[in-house]
Design a protein around this motif. Structure first.
Motif: not given
Length: 652
Positions: A470-478
């Motif tokens: 979740f390092r990018e604000p407002g975004t989940l990296a799956l």
């Protein structure tokens, strides 16, 4: 289908029911489709609805009802009147600027190629199809197959035994078609079969000396301003004809407008005849009665009737439509991911708003209505394919609220506040999952939706590992790893309801995707992460649901202090049950409804293999175990990761 073909078909069914997807067809997957780049150059004149005699308010209501109808799952809609684009909307992350799978709508374009070839004298409708492929027909066949003509292929009255299911088990589609013979006398009645369209494609290729795409490009696509198209081919390199074509919604609309204009089109500053008018009239003379999906309709040359005066449609499964309404001088192009195979609410909705029972539109311009035009544009610019993660609309501010905002700087309240944990709690949960990687037990659940895989023969490896960031604000990296030598894809999913677009690679083929995600808790208080991955060029959205929890006991929990276990459930829209219904129905030559015995057998076997407690075919599940911290911090995609099995964790 001959005896050998039937044996191959049974073998395919057994592989499908066992989940042996990697070897389900006799020929290997070969990447064909290019990585589509968005192209927003539409090349059609635009206008406002009022200038073309249509109310913006009326169109707004149409889009709102399309959006509200739960069974349709629309992806894009374009409305043309008097040859001008007056309204367009796409349901994010789907977009009007990227080509979309046409499925059986491809047949109508194959019909256009046949009309051009007949006009050029390459062959006639009365020609016997065995005359085009003597090397494939081989020894003398039953007189039924020998009497099949081009016309029988066009209006679906060939009675041929080999259908789409047969194409999945044969390398040489032409040889298999002639070997399978005909079930009934050609010309005796309607029998929908996509292999008829494939043979038409093969005939055009044989007689023109070009591929179908090469033949159509200078004659049709270029004059219409349609960018280079992609059309999937059979193992022999022949376009599939009955399916496999990708077009943008605006390209679909142009092909409908061309027929509305009786084959004429203004190109290079002059009016040209791209399709002979007599061919347009013959193709749209839907005289062959059909019974499809419980409804009675009529068929022409690869074109369906539409329940309005003089109207007709190009039609593809899962809701791909070009609807031509001559009485209203209108064309509608629709793409979607409908749950129903052959009939859905979108065509009913179009009929209600634009058919014979709809209010007559004005032949002249209406007075300008800036307010309603602005409302229409707000609606078409705020459409979302995934309702569960769609941003909530702002509630219009009341006068008192407006005063508070001006004085105190307070924001207007939102309508229907989200039922999610507080922001601080979400942040803590995200922090707990940050950088974690989970290895999953073996199943055949993959990143690629089953419907997309079945249509393209691109069956990828099962999901072996998943990672979260979740390092990018407002975004989940799956991050999704496939088993063994499979690839790795990183999917960015918007947590704010705004889809993040990107590309994924499956067996070397590139696909545009858009994704959103939602964090919540289930009824037992467990953390749940739900990710929606829409394959923008297809009808399908892959749904991942991750349920996180801690082991009841064990050193792993004491070491990490976090959720060391995950349950993964897979789903897709349209659902897997729809795909199975289509596959099983084709096996029995009845794609509209799968036979009950095979359907029950398929559901029972697949459910047993994928999930011990599941009662629906649409939600296979796999359990996973958290990798130890030292492994999670490494690069698991570079080699096998050693981790405890689920059973070992339960015992520890």
């Amino acid at each position: 289908m001959d005896l050998i073909g039937q044996v191959k078909a049974v073998d395919l069914m057994l592989k499908f029911l066992r989940g042996d997807m990697q070897r389900i067809t006799p020929y290997p997957f070969v990447p064909m489709k290019p990585a589509f780049e968005p192209n927003a150059a539409f090349g059609l004149p635009t206008s406002t609805p009022e200038e073309e005699g249509v109310s913006s308010e009326y169109l707004r209501q149409f889009f709102e009802e399309m959006d509200a109808c739960r069974g349709i799952h629309p992806h894009s809609v374009m409305v043309l009147r008097h040859g001008k684009l007056i309204a367009a909307g796409s349901w994010k992350p789907f977009t009007n600027s990227v080509p979309h799978m046409m499925f059986s709508l491809s047949k109508s374009v194959t019909c256009m190629a046949v009309g051009l070839a007949v006009d050029e004298g390459l062959f006639s409708l009365e020609d016997k199809i065995v005359s085009f492929f003597p090397e494939k027909a081989g020894r003398p066949h039953n007189r039924k197959i020998e009497s099949v003509t081009v016309l029988h292929l066009l209006n679906m009255t060939s009675g041929a035994n080999l259908n789409e299911f047969g194409s999945e088990v044969e390398r040489d589609w032409l040889r298999a078609f002639f070997a399978a013979d005909c079930a009934v006398e050609p010309g005796s009645g309607f029998d929908y079969n996509s292999m008829n369209s494939y043979i038409l494609s093969a005939i055009v290729c044989r007689k023109s000396g070009q591929t179908l795409t090469e033949y159509l490009t200078p004659r049709l696509f270029e004059p219409l301003g349609i960018p280079p198209v992609h059309w999937d081919t059979c193992p022999a390199g022949i376009e599939k004809g009955g399916w496999g074509l990708y077009l943008r919604p605006i390209d679909m609309a142009k092909l409908g407008q061309l027929f509305l204009q009786k084959g004429k089109w203004e190109a290079d500053g002059r009016l040209r005849t791209l399709i002979p008018e007599k061919w347009v009239e013959a193709a749209t003379d839907t005289a062959v009665p059909t019974h499809r999906g419980g409804h009675t309709s009529h068929y022409g040359y690869q074109i369906w009737s539409f329940n309005a005066e003089e109207a007709y449609q190009y039609n593809g499964i899962f809701g791909q439509y070009v609807i031509v309404l001559p009485k209203q001088d209108m064309v509608l192009a629709i793409t979607s991911g409908n749950q129903n195979l052959f009939s859905d609410g979108s065509s009913d909705l179009v009929e209600r708003f634009f058919g014979d029972a709809a209010p007559a539109f004005s032949a002249s311009a209406l007075p300008r209505n800036v307010k309603e035009l602005a409302r229409l544009r707000r609606v078409t610019e705020n459409l979302y394919a995934v309702r569960e993660t769609a941003p909530l609309p702002e509630k219009p501010a009341e006068p008192a609220q407006g005063l508070l905002q001006r004085v105190f700087g307070k924001r207007a309240e939102k309508r229907n506040p989200p039922e999610l944990p507080a922001a601080a709690e979400l942040s803590a949960e995200a922090l707990e999952l940050e950088g974690r990687v989970y290895r999953l037990e073996k199943s055949f659940g993959s990143l690629m939706p089953l419907i997309c895989a079945a249509v393209t023969n691109n069956f990828s490896g099962c999901v072996a590992q998943v990672g979260f960031s979740f390092r990018e604000p407002g975004t989940l990296a799956l991050t999704v790893w496939e088993e063994e030598k499979g690839g790795r894809n990183v999917l960015l999913a918007g947590l704010d309801g705004v889809p993040r677009r990107g590309m994924v690679s499956v067996n070397g083929e590139q696909y545009n995707v858009g994704a959103t995600a939602r964090l919540t808790r289930d009824e037992d208080g467990r953390l749940v992460v739900k990710v929606f991955v829409s394959f923008i060029e297809s009808p399908s959205t892959r749904i991942f649901k991750f349920i996180f929890y801690r082991s009841a006991t064990g050193a792993l929990r004491e070491e990490t202090g976090v959720c060391d276990r995950v349950m993964m459930r897979l789903d897709e829209v349209p659902s897997v049950s729809v795909a199975c219904q289509m596959l099983l129905g084709l096996f029995e030559n009845d794609p509209a409804q799968g036979p009950a015995p095979w359907k029950r057998l398929g559901e029972s076997i697949v459910q047993q293999k994928l999930s011990g407690r599941m009662s629906a075919l649409t939600k296979p599940r796999a359990r996973g175990v958290l990798l130890p911290p030292r492994e999670s911090a490494g690069k698991p995609e570079e080699g096998p990761v050693q981790t405890a099995t689920a059973e070992q964790c339960e015992k520890s």
